[in-house]
Write an enzyme that holds these catalytic residues in place. Structure first.
Site, PDB file in Angstrom:
ATOM      1  N   GLU A 273       0.849  -1.250   0.073  1.00 46.95           N
ATOM      2  CA  GLU A 273      -0.020  -0.075   0.003  1.00 46.95           C
ATOM      3  C   GLU A 273       0.764   1.181   0.042  1.00 46.95           C
ATOM      4  O   GLU A 273       0.437   2.283  -0.456  1.00 46.95           O
ATOM      5  CB  GLU A 273      -0.853  -0.020   1.166  1.00 46.95           C
ATOM      6  CG  GLU A 273      -2.331  -0.449   0.681  1.00 46.95           C
ATOM      7  CD  GLU A 273      -3.566  -0.168   1.937  1.00 46.95           C
ATOM      8  OE1 GLU A 273      -3.182   0.357   3.064  1.00 46.95           O
ATOM      9  OE2 GLU A 273      -4.596  -0.840   1.703  1.00 46.95           O
ATOM     10  N   HIS A 294       8.383 -26.598  -1.921  1.00 48.73           N
ATOM     11  CA  HIS A 294       7.826 -27.634  -2.450  1.00 48.73           C
ATOM     12  C   HIS A 294       6.528 -27.445  -3.427  1.00 48.73           C
ATOM     13  O   HIS A 294       6.041 -28.183  -3.902  1.00 48.73           O
ATOM     14  CB  HIS A 294       7.456 -28.813  -1.718  1.00 48.73           C
ATOM     15  CG  HIS A 294       8.572 -29.403  -0.989  1.00 48.73           C
ATOM     16  ND1 HIS A 294       9.434 -30.407  -1.389  1.00 48.73           N
ATOM     17  CD2 HIS A 294       9.611 -28.732   0.027  1.00 48.73           C
ATOM     18  CE1 HIS A 294      10.360 -30.814  -0.503  1.00 48.73           C
ATOM     19  NE2 HIS A 294      10.527 -29.678   0.094  1.00 48.73           N
ATOM     20  N   LYS A 407     -14.359   0.019  -3.901  1.00 41.85           N
ATOM     21  CA  LYS A 407     -15.386   0.629  -2.796  1.00 41.85           C
ATOM     22  C   LYS A 407     -16.463   1.347  -3.745  1.00 41.85           C
ATOM     23  O   LYS A 407     -17.640   1.143  -3.483  1.00 41.85           O
ATOM     24  CB  LYS A 407     -14.903   1.417  -1.836  1.00 41.85           C
ATOM     25  CG  LYS A 407     -13.877   0.797  -0.974  1.00 41.85           C
ATOM     26  CD  LYS A 407     -13.787   1.894   0.073  1.00 41.85           C
ATOM     27  CE  LYS A 407     -12.457   1.221   0.976  1.00 41.85           C
ATOM     28  NZ  LYS A 407     -11.861   2.408   1.823  1.00 41.85           N
TER      29      LYS A 407
HETATM   30  O1  PA5 Z   1      -3.192   1.395   5.846  1.00 40.69           O
HETATM   31  C1  PA5 Z   1      -4.404   1.983   5.712  1.00 40.69           C
HETATM   32  O2  PA5 Z   1      -4.812   3.012   5.889  1.00 40.69           O
HETATM   33  C2  PA5 Z   1      -5.751   0.710   5.431  1.00 40.69           C
HETATM   34  O3  PA5 Z   1      -4.884  -0.466   5.355  1.00 40.69           O
HETATM   35  C3  PA5 Z   1      -6.435   0.795   6.397  1.00 40.69           C
HETATM   36  O4  PA5 Z   1      -5.793   0.275   7.715  1.00 40.69           O
HETATM   37  C4  PA5 Z   1      -7.490  -0.122   6.182  1.00 40.69           C
HETATM   38  O5  PA5 Z   1      -8.183   0.267   4.911  1.00 40.69           O
HETATM   39  C5  PA5 Z   1      -8.581  -0.263   7.285  1.00 40.69           C
HETATM   40  O6  PA5 Z   1      -9.074   1.069   7.596  1.00 40.69           O
HETATM   41  P1  PA5 Z   1      -9.991   1.683   8.709  1.00 40.69           P
HETATM   42  O7  PA5 Z   1      -9.044   1.508   9.754  1.00 40.69           O
HETATM   43  O8  PA5 Z   1     -10.291   3.215   8.553  1.00 40.69           O
HETATM   44  O9  PA5 Z   1     -10.878   1.046   8.915  1.00 40.69           O
END
Ligand code: PA5
Length: 417
Positions: A273, A294, A407
């Site tokens: 990310e 394996h 989303k």
């Molecule tokens: O790193 C990030 O910001 C995301 O991966 C969030 O942790 C994830 O989308 C969950 O979001 P939230 O804590 O707002 O529900």
């Protein structure tokens, strides 16, 4: 303390001065107080009274509950899962059991969990920084019903909400319904939040040494503060980028202990990310050795040469050894008396040599013993390396604009007003 050996990276270990300069500039940028860099000094600047409140809540959960249901997705659950899988692995874990929900949308999994919790005393830690993420919000609504059915008016006392200080539906619900709540600091993003109550509350509730975990991270913050090439986080960031810029588009993180599997999952989210944007970024993948030798070993040895590999090693703790057998029916007496861990380490050396010979540069990260302090140090090391590496490649490590695309489609398809 986490150490890194980059000698197996061959020519990439000599990444050169211009790469070093890019890393120094990246570190300066991090220290200059850019948005979302609050995690950088979080371990040393943790609010002690808030940490105490987290540990007190964890004690209450441990006294009242066989199970803590942790509801969250991405950075809101992977850190706690990673740490507790190492420190409280089943079987034999006598603490409060953590189970996870809201990290997917499977109805069958939810049904199974509802049945499992029916006869057990449980509490819920619902974690969402935005307070509006669909998966945890839906799961919370479902499991809160069960909690209310079981505990009536006492249900709210069993809900712990970890969210933004002001914004989001979860904050409003915590206020209205009187849940005990914890704050995710504004300047700390989800995947960098394991050292906030996001990670600390479930880790402590599971009976793991959350204070030691925090201490290990504080030690790492100190030892990884230097903006020079003695810093292992700099080495990791620079060598990764040198490999990437020469066509090594995929990094495989290979763990040698099954309990480290979720550390690799957490690492994948952190790097994926943070770096995968603007049509750039190393694709982070993970493997569990020797099992995956394996299944994926063939590809790694002889498939497309776009791979780099990082071994994540921890000091062995096992006692199991191969026994001597008088009949030697399986012809294995040549291994008799050797510890499983000793064979595992030899396998690592053998795999490293083979993969390097096959054209896959190999790094080795040694986290030290698999304890709370080492884990704190390791996760901090990865956070710092990741932010440096992303800045070196020219992208912002702290946003994730691409996650919105699915989303939008899903909301439209489901008819969200
Ligand atoms: O790193 C990030 O910001 C995301 O991966 C969030 O942790 C994830 O989308 C969950 O979001 P939230 O804590 O707002 O529900």
């Amino acid at each position: 303390m986490t150490t890194i050996d980059i000698s197996g990276a061959g020519k990439y270990a000599e990444f050169g001065e211009s790469m070093e300069k890019r890393a120094f500039a990246a570190h300066e940028r991090l220290e200059s107080g850019e948005p979302f860099t609050g995690w950088l000094h979080l371990p040393s600047r943790a609010d002690e009274s808030e940490t105490r409140r987290v540990f007190e809540a964890a004690d209450r959960i441990r006294q009242s509950s066989d199970v803590l249901l942790v509801i969250g997705i991405g950075g809101s659950y992977l850190g706690a899962r990673a740490v507790t899988d190492v420190l409280c692995p089943p079987p034999g874990n006598s603490g409060t059991q953590l189970v996870f929900a809201g990290n997917g949308l499977s109805g069958a999994y939810t049904d199974r969990l509802l049945r499992y919790l029916e006869d057990r005393d449980f509490s819920i830690n619902v974690i969402s920084k935005s307070g509006t993420t669909t998966e945890p919000a839906a799961a919370f609504r479902i499991f809160e019903r069960l909690l209310e059915r079981k505990y009536g008016a006492g249900a709210a006392k069993r809900v712990y909400a970890t969210t933004d200080a002001e914004k989001g539906a979860l904050r409003s619900m915590a206020r209205e319904r009187g849940y005990e709540s914890f704050v995710i600091p504004d300047d700390v993003g989800g995947r960098y939040s394991v050292l906030t109550p996001v990670g600390l509350l479930p880790i402590a509730a599971a009976g793991a040494d959350a204070a030691g975990f925090l201490k290990g991270a504080a030690e790492a913050e100190l030892s990884l503060g230097a903006n020079d090439m003695s810093n292992p986080a700099h080495k990791y960031a620079c060598v990764r980028q040198a490999m990437y810029e020469d066509g090594k588009k995929i990094e495989l993180l290979a763990v040698w202990e099954p309990t480290l599997r979720y550390v690799a999952e957490w690492w994948k989210q952190l790097f994926g990310e943070s770096e995968g944007k603007e049509h750039k970024g190393i694709f982070p993948a993970s493997l569990e050795y020797t099992a995956d030798l394996h299944s994926m070993g063939q590809y790694i040895q002889q498939g497309e040469r776009t791979l780099a590999e990082t071994f994540l090693w921890c000091e062995p703790t096992g006692k199991a050894e191969v026994p001597f057998d008088e009949n030697d029916g399986d012809g294995l007496n040549w291994l008799a008396g050797k510890k499983a861990d000793e064979i595992n380490r030899t396998a690592l050396e053998a795999v490293k040599r083979a993969h390097i010979d096959g054209g896959v540069p190999c790094l080795e990260i040694n986290m030290g013993p698999p304890d709370a302090r080492s884990l704190g140090g390791l996760l901090y090391f990865f956070e710092l390396s990741c932010a440096l590496s992303a800045y070196v490649s020219g992208v912002c490590p702290f946003d994730q604009p691409g996650v919105e695309a699915y989303k939008k489609n899903m909301f439209k398809m489901l008819g969200k007003p």
